[in-house]
Design a protein around this motif. Sequence first.
Motif, mmCIF file in Angstrom:
data_model
loop_
_atom_site.group_PDB
_atom_site.id
_atom_site.type_symbol
_atom_site.label_atom_id
_atom_site.label_comp_id
_atom_site.label_asym_id
_atom_site.label_seq_id
_atom_site.Cartn_x
_atom_site.Cartn_y
_atom_site.Cartn_z
ATOM 1 N N GLU A 2 0.914 -1.194 0.137
ATOM 2 C CA GLU A 2 0.215 0.142 -0.133
ATOM 3 C C GLU A 2 0.878 1.426 -0.007
ATOM 4 O O GLU A 2 0.768 2.349 -0.698
ATOM 5 C CB GLU A 2 -0.888 0.028 1.143
ATOM 6 N N PHE A 3 1.981 1.158 0.677
ATOM 7 C CA PHE A 3 2.755 2.338 0.760
ATOM 8 C C PHE A 3 3.602 2.604 -0.605
ATOM 9 O O PHE A 3 3.593 3.749 -1.091
ATOM 10 C CB PHE A 3 3.883 2.209 1.878
ATOM 11 N N ILE A 4 3.812 1.532 -1.133
ATOM 12 C CA ILE A 4 4.666 1.569 -2.372
ATOM 13 C C ILE A 4 3.884 2.049 -3.604
ATOM 14 O O ILE A 4 4.196 2.904 -4.245
ATOM 15 C CB ILE A 4 5.106 0.086 -2.650
ATOM 16 N N GLN A 5 2.463 1.641 -3.598
ATOM 17 C CA GLN A 5 1.680 2.159 -4.396
ATOM 18 C C GLN A 5 1.345 3.539 -4.071
ATOM 19 O O GLN A 5 1.349 4.305 -5.342
ATOM 20 C CB GLN A 5 0.233 1.194 -4.253
ATOM 21 N N ARG A 6 1.246 4.101 -2.984
ATOM 22 C CA ARG A 6 0.972 5.487 -2.994
ATOM 23 C C ARG A 6 2.143 6.466 -3.123
ATOM 24 O O ARG A 6 1.873 7.350 -3.764
ATOM 25 C CB ARG A 6 0.770 5.495 -1.259
#
Length: 217
Positions: free
Chosen positions: A138-142
């Motif tokens: 989720e952090f990587i996508q954001r």
Amino acid sequence: MSISTQENALLDEWHESRRKESGGNEVAFVRDGMVDEDGYTKSNPKIAYVLKEYAPAGRGNDLRSDLHDGVGYWWGKVDYMTHSIRRLRDTPGLPTDPDSKRLREMRLSICAFNLSKIGGNTSTDMQLLALQAMKRREFIQRQFALYDPGLTICCGTFNVFRYALAHDEMKVNEGKHINWYERSPGKFVIDTYHFAYPAFGYTMIDNVVNEIKGFFK
């Protein structure tokens, strides 16, 4: 709100999530992303380099600052590749000296981020990296969404990146020197070696760049 402001807020949140997991203890966390927002937003195409983990690991490391000040001999290859892609034509006489001012200026226009913010050693445990990336997807996508690059260059991270971004069902095309896919119209993700790989020299980079140029004609 500027991209840099959003980037720092996201990295703060990411760092705090790691501290909570460690029971509130301080942990190693490497910040990364755009070296210079103005340089990045004005660049064409916008280029993001997706790396594995920053070595050596330590508290307070910031890849953005290190790139601005100049780090690592192999970053000269990144500068060279960036310059070649941006010109979108032959670059006769382009210097390969990593201390060349002409090339080092390229670093101010790129985005470079690691799938793992923990940091690591000179050699990466790819299974552990994949587990970390999926856990933090989720952090990587954001973080990736903040940059929305026209060209994403995966440096030994292609398959881990695809799964972390939920791009694994997108068709991967096999070129002569690279594998790649079009994540959205006119925006490409390519697979290359890590620049520290000795065989990934300037001749091989030229071959990769020639294929990339075909995307933007």
